[in-house]
Design an enzyme around this catalytic site. Sequence first.
Site, PDB file in Angstrom:
ATOM      1  N   LYS A 171       0.851  -1.206   0.000  1.00 16.89           N
ATOM      2  CA  LYS A 171       0.000   0.000   0.000  1.00 16.89           C
ATOM      3  C   LYS A 171       0.877   1.242   0.000  1.00 16.89           C
ATOM      4  CE  LYS A 171      -4.066   1.729   2.573  1.00 16.89           C
ATOM      5  NZ  LYS A 171      -4.910   1.486   3.766  1.00 16.89           N
ATOM      6  N   SER A 196      -9.819   1.685   2.828  1.00 18.71           N
ATOM      7  CA  SER A 196      -8.983   2.481   1.945  1.00 18.71           C
ATOM      8  C   SER A 196      -7.960   1.646   1.178  1.00 18.71           C
ATOM      9  CB  SER A 196      -8.232   3.532   2.769  1.00 18.71           C
ATOM     10  OG  SER A 196      -7.297   2.882   3.644  1.00 18.71           O
ATOM     11  N   SER A 244      -9.770  -0.817   6.967  1.00 19.62           N
ATOM     12  CA  SER A 244      -9.229  -0.673   5.603  1.00 19.62           C
ATOM     13  C   SER A 244      -8.491  -1.883   5.048  1.00 19.62           C
ATOM     14  CB  SER A 244      -8.310   0.541   5.534  1.00 19.62           C
ATOM     15  OG  SER A 244      -9.053   1.713   5.704  1.00 19.62           O
TER      16      SER A 244
END
Lengths: 98, 497
Positions: B80, B155, B179
Site C-alpha cells: 500500500k 482504503s 481498511s
Amino acid sequence: MPGISREEVAHLARLARLELKDEELDHFAGQLDDIIGAVATVSDVADEDVPPTSHPLPLTNVMRPDDVRPSLTPEQALSGAPAQEQQRFKVPQILGED
Amino acid sequence: MADLTRLTAAETAELIASGGVTAVEVTEAHLARIDAVDEKVHAFLYVDREGALAKAREVDEKRARGERLGPLAGVPVAVKDLFTTEGVTTTVGSKILEGWVPQYDATVVRKLKEADLVILGKTNMDEFAMGSSTENSAYGPTGNPWDLTRVPGGSGGGSSAAITAYEAPLAIGTDTGGSIRQPAAVTGTVGVKPTYGGVSRYGMVAFSSSLDQGGPCARTVLDAALLHSVIAGHDEMDSTSIDQPVPDVVAAARNGDVKGLRVGVVKEFRGEGYQAGVLQRVDETVELLRELGAEVVEVSCPSFTKALAAYYLIAPSECSSNLARFDAMRYGLRVGDDGTRSAEEVTALTREAGFGDEVKRRVMLGTYALSSGYYDAYYGSAQKVRTLITRDFERAFGEVDVLVSPTTPTTAFPIGERADDPMAMYLADLCTIPSNLAGNAAMSVPCGLAPEDGLPVGLQIIAPAMADDRLYRVGAALEAAHQARWGHPLLEEAPSL
C-alpha cells in the site's frame, strides 16, 4: 449541540490552515452539520464515572541509550524539500511587514 | 507450465525452493499480468519493474549459492502506498506528496526485503487512508475485479484488488477503521488486522496513530499467516510496538480446527441497513462452524452501536494533528510561494490545493472536535465510548474464544453511489471499527456470494489482543470447509479480466 454555520466552517478552515473556496464553505457546512449531528450521540452513553481511553495500549515513555548512530545526511533530509538553500529548508517569510 | 500468477504464495515459494521455477520467472509473470489488466483495475499507483526484477535475480543467485532462504523467498508482494519505500515514490494517494521519494524504508518494508520477498510496487488507496471505497485517491479510483463498475472497498482497495486480479499473490494493507478487512470482504479475499502494536507502524504515514495498524492481504488464510509472520514483531523504532513473542499464526493456519471452540455471534451487527444476502451467507457460515464442532452462542456488545460515532471523532481528531506536518515547508507540494505571501498563507494555499475533499472534511471535523468548549462533549465522550467498547469485548471474551459478525453490511457498491454522502460511506466500516478502537485482532474471510448480486461476502472473526493465532485457526477451518462445499476457491468464480 449547536449546528455548524458557514462562518464557523470558515473559522475552522483558518485554524486548520486550509484556504477554502467559497463554494467549499457551503458544501462542507452542510456535510459537517450532518456528521456532527450523527457523532454527537457519543455523549448519550458517556457517563461521568466512565474513564476515557485514549489508546489501546498503556503508553510508557520508551528511552534508548543516548548513543551516536548513523542518520540521514543533510542532503538526504533536504531531498524532499520544496526549496532549500545552504543546507537548510528555505521557507517563505514568517513575519509580517507590520 | 501452469499460470504462475494463479498459484498461492505458499505454492509459489515451494516451487521456487524446489528449483521448479526461478524468482525471475515468477516476477516476470506477475509484471506481465499487471501489464495486461491493471489499466482496467488500477490497483497500482507505481510499479517498480526494475527493483522487482533485481530483487528476484538476487533471490535466484542466493538459491544457486545454496544460501538458506526464508519461507516466502522470491514471492511477489504489493505494498500500500502508505509505507515509505527508500528510493521509490510514496504518495499516500495524495497530490500533496506527488513525486515524493522517501529516504528510508518502513519497518514492514525492511522486513519484506530481509525475508527476500519481491516488492512489485505501490498500491492505490483512499487519500491518507481516509475512505471506504478507494474513490478518494487523488489518482483515480480502483475497480473491483468482480465488477469493475463497483468499488473494491477502501482504503486499501488497491491492495485487495491486486491480489483478486492475480497481479500479486500477497499485499500489505493498513487498517485504521477496517481498511484491510472491508476491502477483503468485498473482493472475496482474506485480510487481517493484527493486534494493535503487533506490527510496527514505523514508516507508515500516520493518519490516526492510536488506530492505524498494518497487516496482510492474501487469497488464502495460510498465505496471510506466512506474510503476517514476516512483518510482525517488536520494533524499537516504534514506541507502541508490543515487546512479546508473536503467536504462531502459521501453525494455526496449517491446523485449522474449531472443535470445542466457543464462538460468539455479535447480536448488534444485523438488522436495518444489512443486505439480506450478506446476513444469509454469514448465518450459513455460523451454521458451518457449528457443524465443524464449535459451540455457538449469541453475545451482546451494546456499546458497539456507538463505535462509528466515536471513531468519527477520534480518527479525525488524530488526523487533524498528524496532518499538520504537511505544511509545504520540509517536503511535498508548495503552492503560492511568489515572494509576497507569508509561510502561513503558503501553507493554507498548499493544503487547499494538495488535499482532497475527504481529507479536508476530516481535518476540519477534528479541529472542531478538539476545539475549546467542544472538547469534552465530543472528543472526551468518544474516548469514554472507547472504554465501554473495550469492556464489552472483555466481557464477551470471558464467555467465548472468538466473536464473529459480517465484515461489511453490504456487498461492493457501485463507484460514485456514496461519493456525495459521507455518512452513507462511513457505514461501510460499521462492523470493523470496534476492533480498531479496542486494539484487538480481527480477520475477514470469504463466506460465499450474496444471492441477490453474486458479489463476495466476508465473515469477520475477532480475537483478543495477542491471540491473533485464533483468527487463523478459525479462518483456516472455514476456508477448508467452504472450499470442500464449493469444490474450488471462491475467487475462481470471479469473471476473467
